[in-house]
Scaffold this motif. Structure first.
Motif, PDB file in Angstrom:
ATOM      1  N   PRO A 280       1.047   2.895 -11.877  1.00  0.00           N
ATOM      2  CA  PRO A 280       1.201   3.213 -10.451  1.00  0.00           C
ATOM      3  C   PRO A 280      -0.053   3.825  -9.823  1.00  0.00           C
ATOM      4  CG  PRO A 280       3.122   3.917 -11.684  1.00  0.00           C
ATOM      5  CD  PRO A 280       2.099   3.517 -12.698  1.00  0.00           C
ATOM      6  N   ASP A 281      -0.180   3.596  -8.531  1.00  0.00           N
ATOM      7  CA  ASP A 281      -1.247   4.202  -7.747  1.00  0.00           C
ATOM      8  C   ASP A 281      -0.952   5.689  -7.577  1.00  0.00           C
ATOM      9  OD1 ASP A 281      -2.717   5.081  -5.257  1.00  0.00           O
ATOM     10  OD2 ASP A 281      -3.383   2.994  -5.329  1.00  0.00           O
ATOM     11  N   MET A 282      -1.972   6.507  -7.720  1.00  0.00           N
ATOM     12  CA  MET A 282      -1.787   7.955  -7.629  1.00  0.00           C
ATOM     13  C   MET A 282      -1.247   8.389  -6.267  1.00  0.00           C
ATOM     14  SD  MET A 282      -1.827  10.591  -9.460  1.00  0.00           S
ATOM     15  CE  MET A 282      -1.417  12.288  -9.035  1.00  0.00           C
ATOM     16  N   ALA A 283      -1.481   7.587  -5.221  1.00  0.00           N
ATOM     17  CA  ALA A 283      -1.043   7.963  -3.866  1.00  0.00           C
ATOM     18  C   ALA A 283       0.456   7.792  -3.647  1.00  0.00           C
ATOM     19  CB  ALA A 283      -1.798   7.134  -2.835  1.00  0.00           C
ATOM     20  N   GLU A 284       1.135   7.094  -4.573  1.00  0.00           N
ATOM     21  CA  GLU A 284       2.577   6.894  -4.404  1.00  0.00           C
ATOM     22  C   GLU A 284       3.321   8.224  -4.347  1.00  0.00           C
ATOM     23  OE1 GLU A 284       4.090   4.277  -7.403  1.00  0.00           O
ATOM     24  OE2 GLU A 284       2.704   2.655  -6.890  1.00  0.00           O
ATOM     25  N   ASN A 285       4.452   8.217  -3.634  1.00  0.00           N
ATOM     26  CA  ASN A 285       5.291   9.405  -3.512  1.00  0.00           C
ATOM     27  C   ASN A 285       4.504  10.627  -3.057  1.00  0.00           C
ATOM     28  OD1 ASN A 285       6.976   8.071  -6.279  1.00  0.00           O
ATOM     29  ND2 ASN A 285       7.904   8.298  -4.263  1.00  0.00           N
ATOM     30  N   ASN A 286       3.645  10.380  -2.042  1.00  0.00           N
ATOM     31  CA  ASN A 286       2.878  11.465  -1.428  1.00  0.00           C
ATOM     32  C   ASN A 286       1.975  12.181  -2.423  1.00  0.00           C
ATOM     33  OD1 ASN A 286       2.237  12.553   1.009  1.00  0.00           O
ATOM     34  ND2 ASN A 286       4.071  13.794   1.235  1.00  0.00           N
ATOM     35  N   GLY A 287       1.553  11.454  -3.462  1.00  0.00           N
ATOM     36  CA  GLY A 287       0.651  12.018  -4.451  1.00  0.00           C
ATOM     37  C   GLY A 287       1.325  12.834  -5.523  1.00  0.00           C
ATOM     38  N   PHE A 288       2.649  12.963  -5.451  1.00  0.00           N
ATOM     39  CA  PHE A 288       3.366  13.787  -6.427  1.00  0.00           C
ATOM     40  C   PHE A 288       3.609  12.984  -7.697  1.00  0.00           C
ATOM     41  CE2 PHE A 288       7.391  15.392  -8.261  1.00  0.00           C
ATOM     42  CZ  PHE A 288       6.975  16.672  -8.562  1.00  0.00           C
TER      43      PHE A 288
ATOM     44  N   LYS B 245       0.840  -1.194   0.000  1.00  0.00           N
ATOM     45  CA  LYS B 245       0.000   0.000   0.000  1.00  0.00           C
ATOM     46  C   LYS B 245       0.875   1.243   0.000  1.00  0.00           C
ATOM     47  CE  LYS B 245      -3.652   2.363   2.606  1.00  0.00           C
ATOM     48  NZ  LYS B 245      -4.517   2.331   3.799  1.00  0.00           N
ATOM     49  N   PRO B 246       0.589   2.221  -0.873  1.00  0.00           N
ATOM     50  CA  PRO B 246       1.416   3.432  -0.925  1.00  0.00           C
ATOM     51  C   PRO B 246       1.424   4.183   0.398  1.00  0.00           C
ATOM     52  CG  PRO B 246      -0.006   3.296  -2.846  1.00  0.00           C
ATOM     53  CD  PRO B 246      -0.451   2.221  -1.916  1.00  0.00           C
ATOM     54  N   MET B 247       2.569   4.784   0.681  1.00  0.00           N
ATOM     55  CA  MET B 247       2.743   5.657   1.845  1.00  0.00           C
ATOM     56  C   MET B 247       2.482   4.924   3.157  1.00  0.00           C
ATOM     57  SD  MET B 247       3.841   8.264   0.284  1.00  0.00           S
ATOM     58  CE  MET B 247       3.972   9.457   1.614  1.00  0.00           C
ATOM     59  N   THR B 248       2.882   3.653   3.208  1.00  0.00           N
ATOM     60  CA  THR B 248       2.847   2.890   4.456  1.00  0.00           C
ATOM     61  C   THR B 248       4.250   2.385   4.740  1.00  0.00           C
ATOM     62  OG1 THR B 248       2.299   0.831   3.287  1.00  0.00           O
ATOM     63  CG2 THR B 248       0.456   2.174   4.081  1.00  0.00           C
ATOM     64  N   GLY B 249       4.375   1.515   5.756  1.00  0.00           N
ATOM     65  CA  GLY B 249       5.683   0.980   6.105  1.00  0.00           C
ATOM     66  C   GLY B 249       6.536   2.011   6.818  1.00  0.00           C
ATOM     67  N   PHE B 250       7.827   1.720   6.923  1.00  0.00           N
ATOM     68  CA  PHE B 250       8.733   2.619   7.635  1.00  0.00           C
ATOM     69  C   PHE B 250       8.738   4.004   6.992  1.00  0.00           C
ATOM     70  CE2 PHE B 250      12.934   4.590   7.922  1.00  0.00           C
ATOM     71  CZ  PHE B 250      13.005   4.767   9.293  1.00  0.00           C
ATOM     72  N   ALA B 251       8.406   4.999   7.782  1.00  0.00           N
ATOM     73  CA  ALA B 251       8.460   6.407   7.356  1.00  0.00           C
ATOM     74  C   ALA B 251       7.731   6.649   6.036  1.00  0.00           C
ATOM     75  CB  ALA B 251       9.913   6.876   7.256  1.00  0.00           C
ATOM     76  N   ARG B 252       6.652   5.894   5.812  1.00  0.00           N
ATOM     77  CA  ARG B 252       5.817   6.048   4.614  1.00  0.00           C
ATOM     78  C   ARG B 252       6.630   5.890   3.325  1.00  0.00           C
ATOM     79  NH1 ARG B 252       1.895  10.967   4.589  1.00  0.00           N
ATOM     80  NH2 ARG B 252       3.826  12.166   4.599  1.00  0.00           N
ATOM     81  N   THR B 253       7.525   4.898   3.298  1.00  0.00           N
ATOM     82  CA  THR B 253       8.392   4.709   2.132  1.00  0.00           C
ATOM     83  C   THR B 253       7.871   3.665   1.149  1.00  0.00           C
ATOM     84  OG1 THR B 253       9.720   3.130   3.390  1.00  0.00           O
ATOM     85  CG2 THR B 253      10.474   5.427   3.356  1.00  0.00           C
ATOM     86  N   ALA B 254       6.752   3.011   1.433  1.00  0.00           N
ATOM     87  CA  ALA B 254       6.220   1.983   0.527  1.00  0.00           C
ATOM     88  C   ALA B 254       5.517   2.649  -0.668  1.00  0.00           C
ATOM     89  CB  ALA B 254       5.253   1.081   1.272  1.00  0.00           C
ATOM     90  N   PRO B 255       5.411   1.916  -1.812  1.00  0.00           N
ATOM     91  CA  PRO B 255       5.798   0.519  -2.024  1.00  0.00           C
ATOM     92  C   PRO B 255       7.268   0.382  -2.404  1.00  0.00           C
ATOM     93  CG  PRO B 255       4.714   1.360  -3.984  1.00  0.00           C
ATOM     94  CD  PRO B 255       4.685   2.469  -2.977  1.00  0.00           C
ATOM     95  N   SER B 256       7.891  -0.686  -1.881  1.00  0.00           N
ATOM     96  CA  SER B 256       9.304  -0.916  -2.174  1.00  0.00           C
ATOM     97  C   SER B 256       9.602  -2.372  -2.495  1.00  0.00           C
ATOM     98  CB  SER B 256      10.157  -0.457  -0.988  1.00  0.00           C
ATOM     99  OG  SER B 256       9.700  -1.059   0.206  1.00  0.00           O
ATOM    100  N   TYR B 257       8.599  -3.105  -2.988  1.00  0.00           N
ATOM    101  CA  TYR B 257       8.809  -4.478  -3.480  1.00  0.00           C
ATOM    102  C   TYR B 257       9.414  -5.376  -2.405  1.00  0.00           C
ATOM    103  CZ  TYR B 257       7.747  -2.988  -8.268  1.00  0.00           C
ATOM    104  OH  TYR B 257       7.118  -2.511  -9.397  1.00  0.00           O
ATOM    105  N   GLU B 258       8.937  -5.245  -1.165  1.00  0.00           N
ATOM    106  CA  GLU B 258       9.494  -6.013  -0.052  1.00  0.00           C
ATOM    107  C   GLU B 258       8.447  -6.867   0.645  1.00  0.00           C
ATOM    108  OE1 GLU B 258      11.918  -3.596   2.537  1.00  0.00           O
ATOM    109  OE2 GLU B 258      12.623  -2.392   0.853  1.00  0.00           O
TER     110      GLU B 258
END
Length: 647
Positions: free
Chosen positions: A242-250, A168-181
């Motif tokens: 990509p999901d629009m929410a990735e990279n804080n919506g930028f 899910k975008p903007m989740t995980g450590f410090a909102r760094t997802a998605p990172s294929y982990e």
């Protein structure tokens, strides 16, 4: 009059049959086993794939939608062209250093309701299909935004899947997802849904008929990366952007493209066994270098304190110890991880780099990729995300003698993020720096495209073995998957091979490994990356057997040949790799019982071999062995264990 009517009807029927025939284009692989049909049905572009007469993909959609015109419906196939391609190339970073690529090509052109054309270029080699879209100008329009694709893959009903869900975008450590982990599920039911789709690559088992691996390659700054999503038809998977929410919506979720323009390649690898899946080079065959290397780049092995000693080790004295460790092991590099800017500082770092140079050890430094894309606080920050700061920093890095960077925390597949990857690589080449990406997307042909590229994480990697008991329990399971899925399409910076029995600095009390030493040594062969950050610790110089250290001192990271020997994803894996004239055969077992195998090793007949293996008490040993005249070798692999054969 009746005769005239009959003749007319026959003429109309002939025209209709000719039209139907004209709407189908066929092509086969050079060996004739793999067949591709491309056709138009009810105004939609479709394709199907068979291998040795068995259906692998059935009536799958093609097409895309732009802001200027829709190429997903009302399509008519207007012309086709066939040809062939043959090339030889070399690249030391991938699993086969010298490659001869031959493929039959098919170019098809469709016209839509707006009278605009779209081309699809197919290359069909033995066991592989690669295809991409070719979008010409649309009258006076020389640019467009590709908003989505309808490209899909419709599998037979008996198919099972080996897939990793997109985070899910903007989740995980410090909102760094998605990172294929994320992890994988093995032999899951076809059509099992994931909230945000599945990452590339994806592996599919077509029952007794064979295997299919899906991925993409050739993604650069000119396009976004994509992934797989399920549909209402459980047999059909589709390419998703990509999901629009990735990279804080930028950044856009689509791709701005200059016309004429081409999309990245979609790749399909097919076989009646896993051998073509493991040995495929299609991600590299269809791409070309994007720039010349500014120098001859060095790859190899590295020490890395952070994996067990963590943040507290980012100080001058501890890093000096790991420089000494690299020197004693004969390793080419040390990676100095996050927070060095605060805890060591640039002035003292120059002295540390000079000390490493005196020990013949190159220094790699960690950097944060952001920017505003996420909240990762570790430094150095805001040095890689803008052109001006990046070039100033890289000038200092070159002057200080740094050899390369590990850049972390990307978290997205948008075109804007692909541009950042490419900008970092291109600028780094100007300053003679190699680049590893961590907390990152899947590499897509980058080993060839970018000469100074040295690998990506994009996997549930070694740091999660430190942090998670659940991941430690599944270590063997995931290790048996990577050679067939993640690592077969691109370099994988895993950062493992632990010789500590407890994954702590003290090597006691907690984080106990569930795998054997033989397993750990085997992964140094199974996992491929041009620069390997091995988890050997200073205490291992005195607390592990000499033969294990000798193995870790001699293990290469560049391979000239890779061969599938045996295995089943999620159960066990045996792979052979050659470096120059030396073979390494490695296997691991994720099952709960001893795995007894008779493996075929024709390349090792009449050669003296050393075997590293585990006994039933999980004691790892070394002994001399030989392969019989038939090229056969019998091996037992302990549960959560592994072996290595070396000639």
């Amino acid at each position: 009059m009746k005769k005239v009517t009959l003749v007319f009807l026959l003429f109309i029927s002939f025209c209709l049959l000719s039209e139907v025939k004209a709407q189908v284009a066929e092509i086969s692989s050079p060996d004739g086993k793999l067949k591709l049909n491309v056709f138009s049905e009810e105004g939609k572009a479709m394709y199907s794939v068979s291998f040795q007469g068995e259906t692998m993909l059935d009536k799958s959609p093609l097409g895309l939608i732009t802001n200027e015109s829709d190429f997903s419906k009302n399509l008519k196939l207007i012309n086709t062209k066939k040809d062939l391609i043959s090339k030889k190339y070399s690249n030391e970073k991938i699993k086969k250093s010298d490659i001869e690529y031959k493929a039959n090509t098919l170019n098809v052109n469709f016209m839509n309701a707006d009278q605009f054309n779209i081309g699809i270029e197919f290359q069909v080699s033995d066991n592989n299909i690669a295809f991409r879209y070719d979008i010409p100008p649309m009258k006076d329009r020389f640019s467009a935004v590709v908003q989505s694709e309808v490209t899909g893959y419709r599998f037979p009903a008996q198919t099972t899947t080996f897939l990793s869900p997109m985070m899910k975008p903007m989740t995980g450590f410090a909102r760094t997802a998605p990172s294929y982990e994320s992890g994988y599920k093995a032999d899951a039911e076809l059509g099992t849904k994931a909230d945000y789709g599945y990452v590339f690559p994806g592996l599919f088992h077509i029952g007794n008929e064979g295997w299919v691996l899906l991925s993409e390659t050739g993604v650069n700054s000119l396009y976004c990366a994509s992934h797989l999503e399920t549909t209402s038809d459980k047999n059909l998977y589709r390419v998703a952007y990509p999901d629009m929410a990735e990279n804080n919506g930028f950044g856009s979720s689509g791709s701005a493209i200059s016309l004429p323009g081409k999309t990245p390649w979609r790749t399909i690898t097919i076989g009646d066994s896993l051998k073509p899946i493991v040995e495929t080079t299609i991600p590299f065959d269809v791409v070309e270098p994007l720039y010349e290397p500014s120098q001859k780049y060095q790859f190899g092995r590295s020490t890395w304190s952070w994996i067990l000693w963590q943040d507290n080790s980012m100080n001058y004295d501890d890093q000096s110890l790991f420089i000494d460790l690299a020197s004693k092991l004969g390793y080419e590099f040390i990676l100095i991880d996050a927070l060095w800017d605060k805890n060591i500082g640039k002035d003292r770092m120059k002295k540390l780099i000079q000390y490493a140079k005196s020990k013949n050890v190159g220094v790699m430094l960690w950097y944060n990729s952001n920017g505003a894309a996420n909240d990762a606080p570790m430094g150095p920050r805001n040095k890689m995300s803008s052109s001006v700061e990046r070039k100033k920093e890289m000038k200092w890095l070159k002057e200080s003698g740094v050899k390369g960077l590990k850049v972390d925390f990307f978290g997205g597949d948008k075109q804007e993020t692909m541009r950042l990857y490419e900008d970092i690589l291109s600028d780094a080449n100007d300053f003679g720096l190699t680049i590893i990406f961590h907390g990152a997307t899947l590499p897509r042909g980058w080993e060839v495209m970018y000469p100074n590229y040295a690998g990506s994480e994009a996997v549930l990697a070694s740091e999660m073995l430190y942090f998670s008991e659940d991941v430690r329990k599944q270590e063997a399971f995931f290790a048996t998957l990577h050679p067939f899925i993640r690592n077969t399409v691109g370099s994988m910076e895993f950062g493992g091979t632990f010789l500590n029995r407890f994954l702590t600095k003290s090597n006691k009390d907690k984080n106990k490994r569930h795998t054997t030493d033989g397993f750990q040594l085997a992964t140094a062969v199974l996992f491929q990356n041009p620069i390997q950050m091995f988890a050997v610790m200073p205490n291992n110089l005195t607390d592990v057997p000499k033969f294990q250290l000798d193995f870790m001192k001699s293990i290469p990271t560049l391979w000239d040949e890779t061969i599938f020997i045996d295995g089943y994803p999620g159960k066990y894996s045996v792979i052979a790799r050659r470096h120059q004239d030396k073979w390494y055969v490695a296997g691991v077992n994720a099952e709960k019982t001893v795995k007894k195998l008779k493996i075929n090793l024709p390349m090792l007949v009449n050669k003296n071999l050393e075997l590293i293996n585990d006994d039933k008490n999980e004691t790892t040993f070394k002994k001399s062995v030989s392969v019989n005249k038939k090229g056969e070798f019998e091996i037992e692999i302990q549960p959560n264990g592994g072996f290595v054969l070396i000639n």
